[in-house]
Write an enzyme that holds these catalytic residues in place. Structure first.
Site, mmCIF file in Angstrom:
data_model
loop_
_atom_site.group_PDB
_atom_site.id
_atom_site.type_symbol
_atom_site.label_atom_id
_atom_site.label_comp_id
_atom_site.label_asym_id
_atom_site.label_seq_id
_atom_site.Cartn_x
_atom_site.Cartn_y
_atom_site.Cartn_z
ATOM 1 N N TYR A 8 0.822 -1.212 0.000
ATOM 2 C CA TYR A 8 0.000 0.000 0.000
ATOM 3 C C TYR A 8 0.860 1.267 0.000
ATOM 4 C CZ TYR A 8 -4.167 -2.839 0.800
ATOM 5 O OH TYR A 8 -5.180 -3.745 0.663
ATOM 6 N N ASP A 39 0.119 -18.430 3.682
ATOM 7 C CA ASP A 39 -0.573 -19.455 2.898
ATOM 8 C C ASP A 39 -1.067 -20.587 3.817
ATOM 9 O OD1 ASP A 39 2.220 -19.828 3.167
ATOM 10 O OD2 ASP A 39 2.329 -21.178 1.455
ATOM 11 N N ASP A 64 -5.665 -7.584 4.631
ATOM 12 C CA ASP A 64 -6.781 -7.329 3.729
ATOM 13 C C ASP A 64 -7.406 -8.653 3.277
ATOM 14 O OD1 ASP A 64 -8.415 -5.754 1.908
ATOM 15 O OD2 ASP A 64 -7.134 -6.500 0.295
ATOM 16 N N ASP A 85 -10.774 -10.803 4.903
ATOM 17 C CA ASP A 85 -11.904 -11.070 4.009
ATOM 18 C C ASP A 85 -12.187 -12.564 3.905
ATOM 19 O OD1 ASP A 85 -12.292 -8.362 3.547
ATOM 20 O OD2 ASP A 85 -12.499 -8.606 1.389
HETATM 21 C C1 LIG Z 1 7.659 -23.137 -0.001
HETATM 22 C C2 LIG Z 1 7.143 -21.875 -0.629
HETATM 23 C C3 LIG Z 1 8.290 -21.045 -1.145
HETATM 24 C C4 LIG Z 1 6.123 -22.172 -1.725
HETATM 25 C C5 LIG Z 1 5.590 -20.897 -2.369
HETATM 26 O O1 LIG Z 1 5.360 -19.869 -1.686
HETATM 27 O O2 LIG Z 1 5.380 -20.920 -3.588
HETATM 28 C C6 LIG Z 1 4.901 -22.992 -1.259
HETATM 29 O O3 LIG Z 1 4.114 -22.285 -0.366
HETATM 30 C C7 LIG Z 1 4.096 -23.388 -2.467
HETATM 31 O O4 LIG Z 1 3.006 -22.830 -2.661
HETATM 32 O O5 LIG Z 1 4.573 -24.209 -3.252
HETATM 33 C C1 LIG Z 2 -10.925 -0.437 -1.058
HETATM 34 C C2 LIG Z 2 -9.583 -1.044 -0.744
HETATM 35 C C3 LIG Z 2 -8.467 -0.084 -1.091
HETATM 36 C C4 LIG Z 2 -9.497 -1.506 0.711
HETATM 37 C C5 LIG Z 2 -8.143 -2.120 1.032
HETATM 38 O O1 LIG Z 2 -7.549 -2.845 0.213
HETATM 39 O O2 LIG Z 2 -7.659 -1.875 2.146
HETATM 40 C C6 LIG Z 2 -10.562 -2.518 1.147
HETATM 41 O O3 LIG Z 2 -10.410 -3.727 0.501
HETATM 42 C C7 LIG Z 2 -10.489 -2.709 2.626
HETATM 43 O O4 LIG Z 2 -10.049 -3.793 3.073
HETATM 44 O O5 LIG Z 2 -10.841 -1.786 3.372
#
Ligand SMILES: CC(C)[C@H](C(=O)O)[C@@H](O)C(=O)O
Ligand SMILES: CC(C)[C@H](C(=O)O)[C@@H](O)C(=O)O
Lengths: 326, 326
Positions: free
Chosen positions: A120, A199, A223, A227
């Site tokens: 951001y 992840d 963010d 969500d």
């Molecule tokens: C281990 C890591 C670097 C890898 C990635 O972020 O791509 C894993 O999370 C995946 O999605 O294969």
């Molecule tokens: C509208 C957008 C810029 C905002 C963000 O990404 O922060 C929204 O998704 C939020 O989470 O308030």
């Protein structure tokens, strides 16, 4: 003491749910002065500016701001407004309510999202026809400030500690700095932390949201993951948020303008009214805040309910019922 | 024609599920030459290198690579291996299987994740004591290559079109370039697309995964959102993936090394065997690929099952059952 509250309804259902929350605040015996200002698509169409300078200035000087929603101009409105209140943390509770359909009804999380930097910070360049770049910024100072807040938050709100969610296995320097800084502040305060890759968090929170409680994370992670949590509790409709700075703060529902139902008087005001409850707590009115929370929960559970929750009540009906229960 | 397959079991259960997948491939009447190589925590402890040069070279020259999992060194292993095969797209199907507990059993998604750039391009700097930066890179050429692949993919696999998931309202230049490039390639091919912001995607996919099908997105978005989808289908345990480049490809289960059960012979080989089915398809053996898919599905549904799915079968039992069903 009079508290000046900036009220920025914005667009769409923002124009319906924000007045509803103001009504609830007005029903309390607290000395508020409400000052309304424009922002969003409508004022942009009229004046060419989604966020007029006087709206920015108002948010930058009021004790607190209540914001509704903005349409296509959302980013042009909310990002500068966060700056106007110098907000360094975005508090996003994601909690399922009894009686409301949720994929994971046991979800009860609070995200403390870094609110100033990461992607951001937004220094972007088109270096060549082919190549564009964005400079993601992570500072020790912002991470420290967030961590100090998080430590106070878990102490004040009786949590065991917090999870630090990051992607430092790939963003080693930047998220590494974030993780190390947050962890060392927590260690100094004797606050327990665990580290989770973002992840892995996404998978694990779906499988078992109860393993998490307070989540501290960089801006974009907050963010997306908040969500995601919204999805687990049944949608954005009921989620409040607070953008807190050192001297002022801005409160907004997480939902958008809902153009499909805007103007019909049937928008669910719950998220904005819970945001107003967060405003009350921020200003030190803990009891009034708890009372509003309870009144909203009782109304969600026992009705009346707006159509998004299967009822046929109007925004006004729900607001009146909440005020009745105070 | 002999196909040379690099086999890199890695660490933990990688050492159990990778041989299981090789066994399945060996049971087919296809001329494979398997060449094994080391990578991961164990070889790092021994030699100081998580990815020995000869392993990299092998993956860079073999027709295809089958990789298991790596522990703490995962990023040091998998990211260079993706480069070794010049992989520009990571294909991640996320599908719930009948009879397997899932938060959202109706989930059936395929992520086509950009596999070379974004924050993974990884130019990081510590500018001052306070400030660290990461340069996120998005190129027109990589976006184009991904989009061309996505168009072929939806045509070949009979999908209606794809969703472009991005955060261009904040990352206007970089994700804007990604979105515009992908969309214009799709338009040229007459492939239908819709645009979804990545935070909105996170909410919506929990509420109703069936509204999505094929998802095309930048690297980190693909990482997090495919792991979110993994949560919806019951965990990482059953998810395969393919890292595809112009001349070779690498196949790996999405799960990790599962240190809690490693060495006991009870790891679920399904994700790795489905990854091997993707390898078969990549090499042009569509029928064999479908047969392996079907045999795995039948085994997931009717057993035998490993303990992660509530059964008490071993890796060997499940592998034998899958081979029997071929
Ligand atoms: C281990 C890591 C670097 C890898 C990635 O972020 O791509 C894993 O999370 C995946 O999605 O294969
Ligand atoms: C509208 C957008 C810029 C905002 C963000 O990404 O922060 C929204 O998704 C939020 O989470 O308030």
């Amino acid at each position: 003491m009079t508290h000046q509250i900036a009220v920025i309804p914005g667009d769409g259902i923002g124009r319906e749910v924000t007045p509803a929350a103001v009504e609830v605040l007005e029903s309390l015996e607290i000395d508020f002065e409400f000052v309304e200002a424009d922002a969003g698509d409508a004022v942009q169409a009229e004046t060419g500016e989604a966020l007029p300078q006087e709206t920015y200035d108002l948010a930058a000087s009021a004790d607190a701001t209540l914001f509704g929603a903005a349409g296509d101009t959302a980013a042009d409105v909310i990002l500068p407004l966060r700056t106007a209140v110098d907000s360094f943390v975005n508090i996003r509770p994601a909690k399922a309510y009894p009686g409301i359909d949720a994929v994971r009804p046991e979800t009860d999380l609070v995200f403390l999202r870094e609110n100033t930097e990461g992607v951001y910070a937004g220094h972007e360049d088109r270096l060549t026809q082919d190549v564009s770049t964005l400079t993601r910024v992570v500072t020790e100072s912002a991470s420290e400030r967030l961590a100090e807040f998080a430590c106070e938050y878990v102490d004040g709100d009786d949590h065991d500690g917090f999870s630090i969610v990051h992607k430092a296995n790939v963003m080693r320097e930047t998220d590494g700095l974030f993780r190390d800084t947050v962890k060392s502040v927590a260690d100094e305060h004797g606050v327990e932390t665990e580290e989770v890759l973002m992840d892995a968090f996404a998978t694990r929170v779906c499988l078992d949201p109860e393993q998490f409680d307070v989540v501290v994370c960089p801006n974009l992670a907050g963010d997306v993951l908040s969500d995601l949590a919204a999805g687990l509790v049944g949608g954005l409709g009921l989620l409040p948020s607070a953008n807190v700075g050192p001297d002022r703060a801005l409160f907004e529902p997480v939902h958008g303008t809902a153009p499909d139902i805007a103007g019909q008087g049937i928008a669910n005001p719950a998220a904005t009214i819970i945001s107003a409850a967060m405003l009350l707590k921020y200003l030190g009115y803990d009891e009034a805040s708890a009372a509003v929370h309870d009144a909203v929960e009782a109304t969600l559970e026992n009705g009346p309910r707006t159509p998004d929750l299967g009822g046929d009540a109007t925004t006004a009906d729900v607001t009146a019922a909440i005020i009745d229960r105070l």
